[in-house]
Design an enzyme around this catalytic site. Structure first.
Site, PDB file in Angstrom:
ATOM      1  N   ASP A   1     -13.039  36.968  24.315  1.00  0.00           N
ATOM      2  CA  ASP A   1     -12.326  37.337  23.093  1.00  0.00           C
ATOM      3  C   ASP A   1     -13.335  38.078  22.217  1.00  0.00           C
ATOM      4  OD1 ASP A   1     -11.107  37.537  20.645  1.00  0.00           O
ATOM      5  OD2 ASP A   1     -10.802  35.382  20.362  1.00  0.00           O
TER       6      ASP A   1
ATOM      7  N   LYS B   1     -15.376  45.924  15.053  1.00  0.00           N
ATOM      8  CA  LYS B   1     -14.136  46.144  15.803  1.00  0.00           C
ATOM      9  C   LYS B   1     -13.173  47.055  15.032  1.00  0.00           C
ATOM     10  CE  LYS B   1     -10.600  43.277  18.062  1.00  0.00           C
ATOM     11  NZ  LYS B   1     -10.224  41.866  18.283  1.00  0.00           N
TER      12      LYS B   1
ATOM     13  N   GLU C   1      -4.165  40.157  22.971  1.00  0.00           N
ATOM     14  CA  GLU C   1      -4.535  38.841  22.436  1.00  0.00           C
ATOM     15  C   GLU C   1      -3.358  37.863  22.331  1.00  0.00           C
ATOM     16  OE1 GLU C   1      -6.618  40.024  18.911  1.00  0.00           O
ATOM     17  OE2 GLU C   1      -8.281  40.809  20.096  1.00  0.00           O
TER      18      GLU C   1
ATOM     19  N   ASP D   1      -0.540  36.214  15.219  1.00  0.00           N
ATOM     20  CA  ASP D   1      -1.986  36.272  15.369  1.00  0.00           C
ATOM     21  C   ASP D   1      -2.606  37.015  14.189  1.00  0.00           C
ATOM     22  OD1 ASP D   1      -4.606  36.707  16.071  1.00  0.00           O
ATOM     23  OD2 ASP D   1      -4.189  37.597  18.023  1.00  0.00           O
TER      24      ASP D   1
END
Lengths: 626, 179
Positions: free
Chosen positions: A25, A87, A186, A208
């Site tokens: 992850d 990211k 994800e 999420d």
């Protein structure tokens, strides 16, 4: 790299060994690595026992990058050398990233490709390189824990990541010396982690909310098949924005006009701590005075905090509504919460209220994605008996072409199940037109100018004809990783052109090869040896696969002559693979691959028949039991 | 590489009768069953050429499923199987009554923004449009069964018009939500 084992001709291949496969992850704030051991998926801790690696890289020391907690400790002192939330910059163009960069006090480098890079004491660093440093640390952790090189990794990305962001993630993995088995969305990973635990059937929503991105997915679980019905979200919304809202409030309340980068970072950290405390406490003190002397401290109540983030949380519901509609479902059976930001009580309340379901939080929301990825990695590496789980995922954003007048013609609409191949015919606009420029775009907007530009290429060699007479077939193919390949062909003459979409600010293959050679972990590795090892791996995979396929189906599907021809080519390849002529191994692998295509096609056809025969029996059973 | 199954029509692929009515539960079950066998993930450890082939087969099955699952796409596909091209379908003349109804529905949609309580009216409109779509689906099924292709094509175009209207209604709904 370990030497490849190749069985003697005529002997059976080495018995199947458990492959070392991991799920990673790669998060905005923290990154984790997990694996399946003894049938159980779990996250791997570092030597100090902590499983979360802060996704922070510091470049102050020119002899090498620092990653994780040690890098984070440098953030206040060296803000420009310490890359956090990198990211957010993955696969983004320079212009696109400017606003976020200013907020984070990075200096952006000038790059001709238009790709983002940060100026640090150790030179220019791209988001891909920084991510590779993080991945390399996790790979090392896994290697040490599992006692050997990692065979493959599943790396998770936000479902809403576009083409460029996915490609950048894959590039980072390659750079870190990881073989990517699959990029996995994800929310899908989270659903896998929950679904397998509970043996669920039904429709579930995965909400999420991470540090920097928000994703919502609706899935249907049915007999081990996870079918993603729809997905949506916002790649620029997350817990970082909660922190930023607190910082903006502090700046406003205390009239802090000009802050140094270090002070800004200090305030961000204080805001994050306050946010975390407010998940349990009714109020939290922000020690501003320590960061900006003389400013005094501030107290933030939970009520005040909730008022600050209310608009942000509401923004997530808009995406939820659209996703439910895309999925064509009225209600869901379960809601799964993922991401550290779902610990905020207001988020849980709002989500429970919207879906009319108390959200599931049994699995630690910080670990659930890595655990799901590890399970998928275990399956893809071939460590599990077949047939126990399958993921059918979708593309998050529509893919299309720019047509006359700057409009977008959508070829593959969002939420189409992948892999997918779609063709559309176009024609010429002017008499005698001999070339056609194709501009591939992504997104939901109607104008190409408002969409994300993915690639441009030209189809040449169209014979001169009157306008509208040429028939140009454009085919969009998206593979199971969600990566796109586009080809165009003039049907009357067969003139052809194609492009595998790499964003204009992504890395070229040469750049990756160069970086690999100069980078941390591969400096000592010889390019030649690497190529040989990779080529041998390809050969071995083909041979192993064919051995198994022949053992199953040769008698039924091949004539004696066909069988003998294949065995002959296999012997040639085995001999070649024992030597070190890379080119010869490549050529023979290619040749054997082509020679076995007809056999492979027959096997697929047989699978289809068997699959349907299986269904008929199952239906019969059902009828009888009813 | 041409393969037998790529030339199969979508109904044959799922072992279903070539007709408009489809048992979606059976379709879904067979779809999942086929993907269990053919999806590239099942070939993750296989050689590159087998993986490529799995991608092609899996994409073909996805396309077939997407086509048969959606009534409008299914109708267009049935016409295509009967030898009618998309251009021929779209060239169908529509009766004046239908076109006037369309204009009226569109006008109602456009005035929604000015209403105090647009939600109830919108719900009502969406129900009305969905009902009309159902009517034309039944028309299509009957005409297609009788091999009256022109009538079937005409019903199909009407479905297209109404689906587009439904999309516009959804667009307006999301705009209303965001204001």
């Amino acid at each position: 790299m370990a030497l490849m084992q190749i069985a003697e001709p005529g002997q059976s291949p080495v018995p199947h060994q458990e492959k070392r496969a991991v799920g990673i992850d790669l998060g905005t704030t923290n990154s984790l690595v997990a694996t399946v051991r003894g049938g159980r998926a779990d996250v791997l801790p570092d030597a100090d026992g902590s499983v979360m690696l802060p996704s922070v890289v510091n470049y102050s020391d020119t002899s090498g990058a620092l990653v994780g907690a040690r890098a984070l400790a440098m953030a206040s002192e060296h803000p420009e050398d310490t890359l956090v939330s990198v990211k957010r910059f993955m696969g983004r163009g320079r212009a696109d990233a400017q606003r976020d960069a200013q907020r984070s006090h990075y200096r952006l480098g000038d790059s001709e490709s238009g790709m983002v890079s940060f100026v640090t004491s150790s030179g220019d660093v791209s988001p891909v390189q920084a991510s590779a440093e993080i991945l390399a640390v996790l790979r090392e952790r896994a290697r040490e824990t599992l006692g050997g090189d990692i065979d493959g990794a599943v790396i998770t990305v936000p479902a809403y990541f576009d083409e460029a962001q996915r490609q950048a993630t894959k590039d980072a993995a390659t750079l870190a010396g990881l073989r990517v088995l699959r990029l996995l969305n994800e929310p899908t990973a989270a659903a896998v982690a929950y679904g397998l635990d509970a043996g669920e059937e039904g429709v579930i929503a995965v909400y999420d909310l991470g540090g920097g991105t928000f994703d919502i997915s609706i899935l249907r679980l049915h007999r081990g098949v996870f079918e993603v019905l729809a997905t949506g979200g916002d790649t620029a919304l997350g817990g970082d924005d909660f922190d930023a809202a607190i910082v903006a409030w502090v700046v406003d309340e205390l009239n802090l006009a000009s802050l140094r980068p270090g002070q800004h970072r200090g305030l961000q950290a204080a805001a994050r701590h306050a946010k975390e405390r407010l998940s349990g406490a009714e109020s939290a003190v922000l020690p501003v005075d320590k960061i900006v002397p003389g400013a005094g401290d501030l107290t933030l109540t939970r009520e005040g905090f909730e008022a600050l983030i209310q608009p942000l949380v509401k923004r997530t519901l808009r995406a939820c509504r659209r996703c439910l509609r895309d999925a064509q479902v009225e209600e869901v059976d379960d809601v799964v919460m993922v991401g550290g930001s779902t610990r905020v009580p207001l988020v849980r309340e709002v989500v429970a209220d919207f879906f009319q379901r108390e959200p599931l939080t049994d699995i630690d929301p910080d670990k659930v994605v890595a655990i799901g990825a590890a399970i998928q990695a275990d399956i893809l590496a071939g460590n599990r008996p077949e047939g126990d789980l399958l993921l059918l995922d979708v593309i998050p954003l529509s893919l299309g072409l720019e047509t006359m007048g700057g409009l977008v013609e959508k070829i593959v609409p969002r939420n189409t199940t992948i892999p997918v191949a779609r063709a559309q015919e176009f024609t010429t606009f002017k008499d005698g037109q001999t070339a056609l420029a194709l501009h591939i775009v992504q997104g939901e907007r109607e104008l190409a100018a408002d969409s994300r530009s993915l690639a441009r290429f030209e189809l040449r060699g169209i014979p001169p004809m009157v306008a509208g007479a040429a028939r140009i077939k454009v085919v969009f193919e998206v593979d199971a990783d969600g990566l796109l390949h586009v080809s165009a062909r003039e049907e009357t003459t067969g003139a052809q052109s194609s492009v595998t979409v790499k964003p204009s600010f992504g890395l070229s293959d040469e750049q990756i090869t160069d970086m690999l050679q100069t980078s941390f972990s591969h400096a000592q590795e010889d390019k030649q040896a690497r190529q040989l090892a990779e080529q041998r791996l390809d050969a071995q995979q083909l041979l192993e696969g064919l051995d198994a396929a022949l053992a199953d189906d040769a008698a039924e599907l091949l004539s004696q002559a066909e069988c003998e021809a294949l065995h002959q080519k296999m012997r040639e390849l085995r001999d070649a693979a024992a030597g070190d002529d890379v080119e010869q191994i490549r050529r023979l692998t290619e040749s054997l691959g082509r020679a076995s295509e007809a056999f492979a096609a027959r096997r697929m056809d047989k699978s289809i028949k068997q699959a349907l025969a299986g269904v008929s029996l199952e239906e019969l059973d059902k009828e009888i039991s009813e | 590489m041409p393969s037998r199954n790529f030339s199969q029509n979508y109904f044959e692929l799922f072992d279903l009768p070539v007709q408009f009515a489809v048992d979606t539960a059976v379709l879904g079950r067979r779809y999942r069953q086929l993907q269990q066998e053919l999806h590239p993930d099942r070939y993750a450890a296989a050689a590159a050429h087998e993986q490529r082939m799995a991608v092609q087969y899996s994409a073909f099955v996805n396309e077939a499923y997407a086509t048969l699952r959606t009534p409008l796409k299914r109708a267009l596909y049935l016409l295509e199987l009967s030898g009618m091209t998309q251009q021929e379908v779209s060239r169908q003349q529509l009766d004046g009554g239908f076109l006037i109804e369309q204009m009226e529905l569109r006008e109602k949609l456009e005035t929604l923004h000015d209403l105090v309580d647009p939600d109830t009216v919108l719900d009502h409109l969406v129900t009305e449009i969905s009902g009309d779509i159902g009517t034309h689906q039944a028309e299509f099924a009957a005409a297609f069964e009788q091999s009256e292709l022109q009538a079937a094509a005409s019903a199909c175009v009407k479905m297209q018009y109404l689906e587009k209207l439904l999309l516009e209604a959804e667009q307006i709904e999301s705009e209303l939500m965001e204001r």
